[in-house]
Design a protein around this motif. Sequence first.
Motif, PDB file in Angstrom:
ATOM      1  N   SER A 116      -0.867   5.931   4.229  1.00 47.89           N
ATOM      2  CA  SER A 116      -1.332   6.307   2.968  1.00 47.89           C
ATOM      3  C   SER A 116      -2.670   5.660   2.866  1.00 47.89           C
ATOM      4  N   ALA A 117      -2.550   4.313   2.724  1.00 49.19           N
ATOM      5  CA  ALA A 117      -3.753   3.431   2.260  1.00 49.19           C
ATOM      6  C   ALA A 117      -4.838   3.692   3.382  1.00 49.19           C
ATOM      7  N   LEU A 118      -4.365   3.757   4.759  1.00 49.34           N
ATOM      8  CA  LEU A 118      -5.517   3.829   5.490  1.00 49.34           C
ATOM      9  C   LEU A 118      -5.825   5.039   5.658  1.00 49.34           C
ATOM     10  N   ALA A 119      -5.404   6.098   5.454  1.00 51.69           N
ATOM     11  CA  ALA A 119      -5.856   7.405   5.508  1.00 51.69           C
ATOM     12  C   ALA A 119      -6.797   7.494   4.304  1.00 51.69           C
ATOM     13  N   SER A 120      -6.630   6.797   3.212  1.00 49.38           N
ATOM     14  CA  SER A 120      -7.758   6.901   2.293  1.00 49.38           C
ATOM     15  C   SER A 120      -8.981   6.255   2.750  1.00 49.38           C
ATOM     16  N   ALA A 121      -9.037   5.055   3.541  1.00 53.71           N
ATOM     17  CA  ALA A 121     -10.206   4.435   3.877  1.00 53.71           C
ATOM     18  C   ALA A 121     -10.922   5.565   5.055  1.00 53.71           C
TER      19      ALA A 121
END
Length: 196
Positions: A116-121
């Motif tokens: 989820s966090a990497l998808a945001s970036a």
Amino acid sequence: MIHVLTLTYLTSRETVVEHMAEHKAWLREHGDQGRILLSGPRPEGGAVIVTADLDEAQVRELIESDPWHKLGLAAYEQLAFEGRNASPGVVTAAEPDDSVLLINVATTDDAAASVSALASAVEHVSATAEGFRGSRLLTSVDGDAIVNLAAWTDQQRFDAIFEDDEFIRRYQEFAKTTTGGKYRLYRTSRVVTPNR
């Protein structure tokens, strides 16, 4: 241009099968050289070949070198289109170019949070970065690692994302969810297709 080549058999299936070994060797040769991206039979008969980014002369030469074409066993129909978008990991250039593939591997105790966090970036990059071609996020079967495959037109445009404060902020949030990680950039050095 990317070319979709539709082959129609001009003779019996048995005759086509008699010359299958030569045709498969031809497919493998051009697949290994990056000219053919996909190929396979059609359920109703005949076959389809999808080429890499080739000009008209290159695709004509490709067709004329096929043993089935030389023997008059198959006719070719051709549809060309400009391949602007490709799934990450798919390289459409028949010859090496400046494109790079990012492989970012991170270990994690919470794969869902890390993805989820990497998808945001990555979504930020997708909306703002020049040269970004797409990304695919993978989770290990054991759930202890994630992998990001991201395609870029060139290293210079990839490097430019590290000048974007919003990307850096989002990437730091991703890093907090991981236990370790490392990324590397790669270029295609050789392609090996299935020998069957």
